[in-house]
Design an enzyme around this catalytic site. Structure first.
Site, mmCIF file in Angstrom:
data_model
loop_
_atom_site.group_PDB
_atom_site.id
_atom_site.type_symbol
_atom_site.label_atom_id
_atom_site.label_comp_id
_atom_site.label_asym_id
_atom_site.label_seq_id
_atom_site.Cartn_x
_atom_site.Cartn_y
_atom_site.Cartn_z
ATOM 1 N N GLU A 173 0.828 -1.217 0.000
ATOM 2 C CA GLU A 173 0.000 0.000 0.000
ATOM 3 C C GLU A 173 0.860 1.263 0.000
ATOM 4 O O GLU A 173 0.525 2.277 0.619
ATOM 5 C CB GLU A 173 -0.976 -0.024 1.179
ATOM 6 C CG GLU A 173 -1.904 -1.240 1.130
ATOM 7 C CD GLU A 173 -2.820 -1.373 2.341
ATOM 8 O OE1 GLU A 173 -2.745 -0.512 3.241
ATOM 9 O OE2 GLU A 173 -3.594 -2.339 2.383
ATOM 10 N N GLU A 184 -5.307 -7.336 -1.659
ATOM 11 C CA GLU A 184 -6.135 -7.219 -0.448
ATOM 12 C C GLU A 184 -7.430 -6.530 -0.812
ATOM 13 O O GLU A 184 -7.426 -5.502 -1.499
ATOM 14 C CB GLU A 184 -5.462 -6.363 0.630
ATOM 15 C CG GLU A 184 -4.575 -7.064 1.592
ATOM 16 C CD GLU A 184 -4.099 -6.112 2.698
ATOM 17 O OE1 GLU A 184 -4.944 -5.392 3.271
ATOM 18 O OE2 GLU A 184 -2.897 -6.071 2.955
#
Length: 391
Positions: free
Chosen positions: A193, A300
């Site tokens: 991320e 995810e």
């Protein structure tokens, strides 16, 4: 004599077929690690081939706990609905840097090792992330103190400490072996991320060159430590353009898979933004993947407690659309979370309102859980066993 000739002919036919298959996959991109183990190379080639067959389904911490249970051998919320395990198992190394006996998700590292071995032995794929502490302050991964990433770089004030942390991770990953003592292939997703703002390694805390230096240093360091079983997953959060996706990209020689993370927060019945945003990002990433000759993943995702009963087929599948990705992974089923005073789970459990839709999702032709995904590797396993090929 006839039997010997027959065996030789069968062997020649099989070997020719195997060589042809290898040549087919060799036309695609190869792993960045030129010393990758045979098992790791086979997994990567299978991931490349399987994108035309379907999407592997993954779940974080699936074997360790679920809603209202913890550390019960063989249990899985996913399996209790479908009769099948996920084909991808997600785990986290957070805490290993401090020699903690448990990781950031409260899973003992000894248990996690066995869960990884068990999942691999059944034919599952293993992926690891790492929510490790801030090397500058010693606080958790969410501490975004300025210059934290720079401190971990060669010459930085925390560099030696950081190398020690990498050593701890390497030592642990080198214990992840199958029953024959061979290293288990791992999809390793470092600095995940990175286009967000919430971790010490995110883009708000480093220049592109600083991040690329850290990424490349980490991969080179792990290879020096003998870790040749890692497939590296480049992972972002949100991005709005090709340029933004590539801004911190370390280069084709330092990534094997491209991916992003995105969660559902709004009600999908009245708000289509999750689907629209995913489609936009897949379109951008798909363009990059074609140019870079890489495969993609939805590393995810999820909708906490899944309040929409048709989220799986009517939201998640639409979010992925027609894009060919290797796997999609939903987050963990922690159950009741004391700190936040709420339930925290992303896959359904037996009796959940989305159970019926999850079964429809499971039965889709292009969604692969463990039993079906393992079959895709059978020809490799058969040849390996027949000719006693060392991996």
């Amino acid at each position: 004599m006839k039997n010997k000739i027959r065996i030789l002919l069968i062997g020649l036919i099989v070997a020719t077929f195997y060589q042809a298959e290898a040549q087919k996959t060799n036309t695609k991109s190869s792993l960045l690690d030129k010393k990758a183990t045979r098992k790791t190379t086979i997994l990567y080639k299978n991931l490349q081939k399987n994108i035309n067959k379907g999407i592997l389904f993954g779940h974080q911490d699936d074997l360790a706990y679920g809603v209202n249970w913890r550390y019960e051998a063989g249990r899985s919320d996913v399996k209790e609905i479908t009769g099948d395990y996920p084909s991808v198992y997600g785990w986290d190394l957070g805490g290993i840097e401090n020699k903690s006996p448990i990781n950031t998700d409260d899973v003992p590292f000894d248990k996690m090792r066995q869960y990884i071995i068990d999942g691999h032995e059944r034919g599952g794929v293993i992926t690891l992330s790492w929510h490790f502490d801030n090397p500058l302050t010693g606080n958790d991964a969410w501490d975004t103190t300025p210059k934290s990433l720079a401190s971990a770089l060669p010459g930085g004030e925390s560099h030696e400490k950081f190398k020690g942390w990498l050593d701890e991770a390497a030592k642990y990953m080198l214990t992840l072996k199958d029953k024959k003592g061979r290293l288990i292939p791992i999809l390793y997703r470092p600095y995940h991320e990175l286009t967000g703002t919430w971790f010490w390694w995110c883009k708000n805390n480093a220049s592109p060159e600083e991040f690329k230096t850290l990424w490349r240093f980490t991969i080179d360091y792990f290879q020096q430590k003998g870790l040749h079983n890692l497939i590296y997953v480049y992972n972002t959060a949100d991005f709005n353009s090709k340029e933004e996706f590539l801004e911190y990209y370390p280069g084709s020689d330092y990534a094997d898979i491209l991916s992003f993370d995105k969660y559902q927060y709004s009600d999908p019945i009245i708000d289509n933004s999750f689907i629209e945003s995913c489609q936009k990002q897949f379109k951008i990433m798909n363009e990059v993947a074609k140019e870079e000759n890489k495969i993609m993943a939805f590393a995810e995702t999820g909708y906490e407690t899944i309040p929409y009963d048709k989220w799986w087929t009517n939201t998640l599948m639409k979010a992925i659309g027609d894009y060919k990705i290797s796997y999609v992974l939903v987050w963990r089923n922690h159950g009741w979370q004391e700190k936040e005073n709420k339930m925290h789970y992303y896959a359904p459990y037996k009796g959940h309102k989305s159970e019926a839709d999850f079964l429809k999702f499971y039965n889709l032709d292009n969604i692969l859980f463990e039993k079906e995904a393992a079959k895709e590797c059978l020809y490799n396993r058969y040849f390996i066993k027949l000719f006693n090929i060392k991996l």
